[in-house]
Design a protein around this motif. Sequence first.
Motif, PDB file in Angstrom:
ATOM      1  N   LYS A   1      37.853  33.963  54.922  1.00  0.00           N
ATOM      2  CA  LYS A   1      36.555  34.590  55.219  1.00  0.00           C
ATOM      3  C   LYS A   1      35.935  35.115  53.938  1.00  0.00           C
ATOM      4  O   LYS A   1      36.614  35.642  53.082  1.00  0.00           O
ATOM      5  CB  LYS A   1      36.740  35.742  56.203  1.00  0.00           C
ATOM      6  N   GLY A   2      34.629  34.939  53.840  1.00  0.00           N
ATOM      7  CA  GLY A   2      33.909  35.447  52.682  1.00  0.00           C
ATOM      8  C   GLY A   2      33.706  34.433  51.580  1.00  0.00           C
ATOM      9  O   GLY A   2      33.075  34.731  50.578  1.00  0.00           O
ATOM     10  N   PHE A   3      34.246  33.209  51.732  1.00  0.00           N
ATOM     11  CA  PHE A   3      34.113  32.174  50.711  1.00  0.00           C
ATOM     12  C   PHE A   3      33.454  30.937  51.297  1.00  0.00           C
ATOM     13  O   PHE A   3      33.528  30.689  52.493  1.00  0.00           O
ATOM     14  CB  PHE A   3      35.493  31.776  50.158  1.00  0.00           C
ATOM     15  N   LYS A   4      32.841  30.168  50.417  1.00  0.00           N
ATOM     16  CA  LYS A   4      32.319  28.867  50.814  1.00  0.00           C
ATOM     17  C   LYS A   4      32.525  27.899  49.658  1.00  0.00           C
ATOM     18  O   LYS A   4      32.670  28.308  48.499  1.00  0.00           O
ATOM     19  CB  LYS A   4      30.844  28.955  51.191  1.00  0.00           C
ATOM     20  N   ASN A   5      32.572  26.620  49.983  1.00  0.00           N
ATOM     21  CA  ASN A   5      32.680  25.598  48.945  1.00  0.00           C
ATOM     22  C   ASN A   5      31.409  25.603  48.121  1.00  0.00           C
ATOM     23  O   ASN A   5      30.312  25.742  48.660  1.00  0.00           O
ATOM     24  CB  ASN A   5      32.921  24.222  49.563  1.00  0.00           C
ATOM     25  N   ALA A   6      31.565  25.455  46.811  1.00  0.00           N
ATOM     26  CA  ALA A   6      30.409  25.469  45.908  1.00  0.00           C
ATOM     27  C   ALA A   6      30.370  24.195  45.070  1.00  0.00           C
ATOM     28  O   ALA A   6      29.838  24.182  43.973  1.00  0.00           O
ATOM     29  CB  ALA A   6      30.445  26.714  45.031  1.00  0.00           C
ATOM     30  N   GLY A   7      30.976  23.126  45.576  1.00  0.00           N
ATOM     31  CA  GLY A   7      30.941  21.837  44.891  1.00  0.00           C
ATOM     32  C   GLY A   7      31.912  21.740  43.745  1.00  0.00           C
ATOM     33  O   GLY A   7      32.298  22.745  43.142  1.00  0.00           O
ATOM     34  N   SER A   8      32.330  20.509  43.445  1.00  0.00           N
ATOM     35  CA  SER A   8      33.214  20.210  42.301  1.00  0.00           C
ATOM     36  C   SER A   8      34.439  21.111  42.252  1.00  0.00           C
ATOM     37  O   SER A   8      34.773  21.660  41.205  1.00  0.00           O
ATOM     38  CB  SER A   8      32.447  20.317  40.984  1.00  0.00           C
ATOM     39  N   GLU A   9      35.101  21.311  43.380  1.00  0.00           N
ATOM     40  CA  GLU A   9      36.325  22.131  43.448  1.00  0.00           C
ATOM     41  C   GLU A   9      36.059  23.610  43.206  1.00  0.00           C
ATOM     42  O   GLU A   9      36.992  24.384  43.000  1.00  0.00           O
ATOM     43  CB  GLU A   9      37.397  21.629  42.470  1.00  0.00           C
ATOM     44  N   ASN A  10      34.807  24.034  43.176  1.00  0.00           N
ATOM     45  CA  ASN A  10      34.468  25.443  43.026  1.00  0.00           C
ATOM     46  C   ASN A  10      34.361  26.094  44.395  1.00  0.00           C
ATOM     47  O   ASN A  10      34.011  25.443  45.373  1.00  0.00           O
ATOM     48  CB  ASN A  10      33.124  25.616  42.305  1.00  0.00           C
ATOM     49  N   ILE A  11      34.642  27.392  44.438  1.00  0.00           N
ATOM     50  CA  ILE A  11      34.375  28.175  45.636  1.00  0.00           C
ATOM     51  C   ILE A  11      33.505  29.357  45.230  1.00  0.00           C
ATOM     52  O   ILE A  11      33.513  29.792  44.077  1.00  0.00           O
ATOM     53  CB  ILE A  11      35.669  28.661  46.322  1.00  0.00           C
ATOM     54  N   GLU A  12      32.741  29.857  46.182  1.00  0.00           N
ATOM     55  CA  GLU A  12      31.850  30.992  45.928  1.00  0.00           C
ATOM     56  C   GLU A  12      32.190  32.126  46.871  1.00  0.00           C
ATOM     57  O   GLU A  12      32.379  31.904  48.074  1.00  0.00           O
ATOM     58  CB  GLU A  12      30.400  30.588  46.139  1.00  0.00           C
ATOM     59  N   HIS A  13      32.276  33.327  46.328  1.00  0.00           N
ATOM     60  CA  HIS A  13      32.392  34.512  47.169  1.00  0.00           C
ATOM     61  C   HIS A  13      30.994  34.813  47.678  1.00  0.00           C
ATOM     62  O   HIS A  13      30.096  35.149  46.892  1.00  0.00           O
ATOM     63  CB  HIS A  13      32.955  35.698  46.370  1.00  0.00           C
ATOM     64  N   LYS A  14      30.799  34.657  48.985  1.00  0.00           N
ATOM     65  CA  LYS A  14      29.456  34.770  49.562  1.00  0.00           C
ATOM     66  C   LYS A  14      28.851  36.156  49.369  1.00  0.00           C
ATOM     67  O   LYS A  14      27.656  36.279  49.159  1.00  0.00           O
ATOM     68  CB  LYS A  14      29.489  34.418  51.051  1.00  0.00           C
ATOM     69  N   GLY A  15      29.671  37.198  49.414  1.00  0.00           N
ATOM     70  CA  GLY A  15      29.143  38.558  49.300  1.00  0.00           C
ATOM     71  C   GLY A  15      28.575  38.883  47.937  1.00  0.00           C
ATOM     72  O   GLY A  15      27.573  39.591  47.819  1.00  0.00           O
ATOM     73  N   SER A  16      29.184  38.367  46.876  1.00  0.00           N
ATOM     74  CA  SER A  16      28.742  38.710  45.519  1.00  0.00           C
ATOM     75  C   SER A  16      28.041  37.554  44.816  1.00  0.00           C
ATOM     76  O   SER A  16      27.328  37.772  43.840  1.00  0.00           O
ATOM     77  CB  SER A  16      29.942  39.137  44.667  1.00  0.00           C
ATOM     78  N   GLY A  17      28.283  36.319  45.266  1.00  0.00           N
ATOM     79  CA  GLY A  17      27.734  35.156  44.577  1.00  0.00           C
ATOM     80  C   GLY A  17      28.575  34.697  43.400  1.00  0.00           C
ATOM     81  O   GLY A  17      28.191  33.795  42.666  1.00  0.00           O
TER      82      GLY A  17
END
Length: 191
Positions: free
Chosen positions: A24-40
Motif C-alpha cells: 500500500k502506498g506505492f505504484k509502478n513508475a515504469g522501468s522497474e521504478n516504484i513511486e511512493h504515492k504520498g510523497s512522489g
Amino acid sequence: MKSKVCSIAACILFLVSCSSQQPKGFKNAGSENIEHKGSGTIFPEKVGVFNRTNVMAYDNSGRNISVGYRIGSSNCATEFTMYIYPKNNGSVELEMKNAEIGIMHFNKNVVLIEKTQHTIRQGNKEYTGERHVYTFRQNFYGTPTDVQSEVLVFEHNNRFWKYRITFPEKNKDCSVKHMFELMDALTWGDK
C-alpha cells in the motif's frame, strides 16, 4: 481431474499476481521504478552500485513506508534503508532519540561516536537535519562483525525522511561514499 488442474492454475495465477503487487502506498513508475504515492518519491530498482531489496508499508494508508537498498560485495557491503512517515507532532530530536533507543534495544555495547547536524540538497533547496553515527557488533550477513550504523533524520512537507545505513567498519570509506551518492540520487517528492 480437469477441475483440479484449473483450480491449481487459478491458485498459482493468484499467488503470482499477489507477489507482483506493491505494498500500500506505492505504484509502478515504469522501468522497474516504484513511486511512493504520498510523497512522489521515486525509488529505482538500481541506483549506482545499490540494488533495491525491499519495500515496506507500516500502515494501511501507505503513508509510513521504507525502501531498502544493498551493496552485496564483500569489500563494500552496505545496508541502506530510507523511511518516509508523517511528522504528526514530533521533532527531529525526538526521532533521533527513538532511533537510538531502537539501536540500543537490539544491539549490545553500542557507542555513539558522532553527533552532528547534516545538510542535504534536494533540488535547489537545502535541508538541515541530524546525523548520529554508532558502532557495535552484530551479525552482518551471518557473521559477527564490528559495524558502523548511521542515522540521519530530516523534516520536509510535514514528514520525516530518515536514513539508516549499516556496514562493516572495515568498509567505511567505500560505504560512506556510496551512501551519500544514494542519498543524493533519491530525490524527495514534493507532494
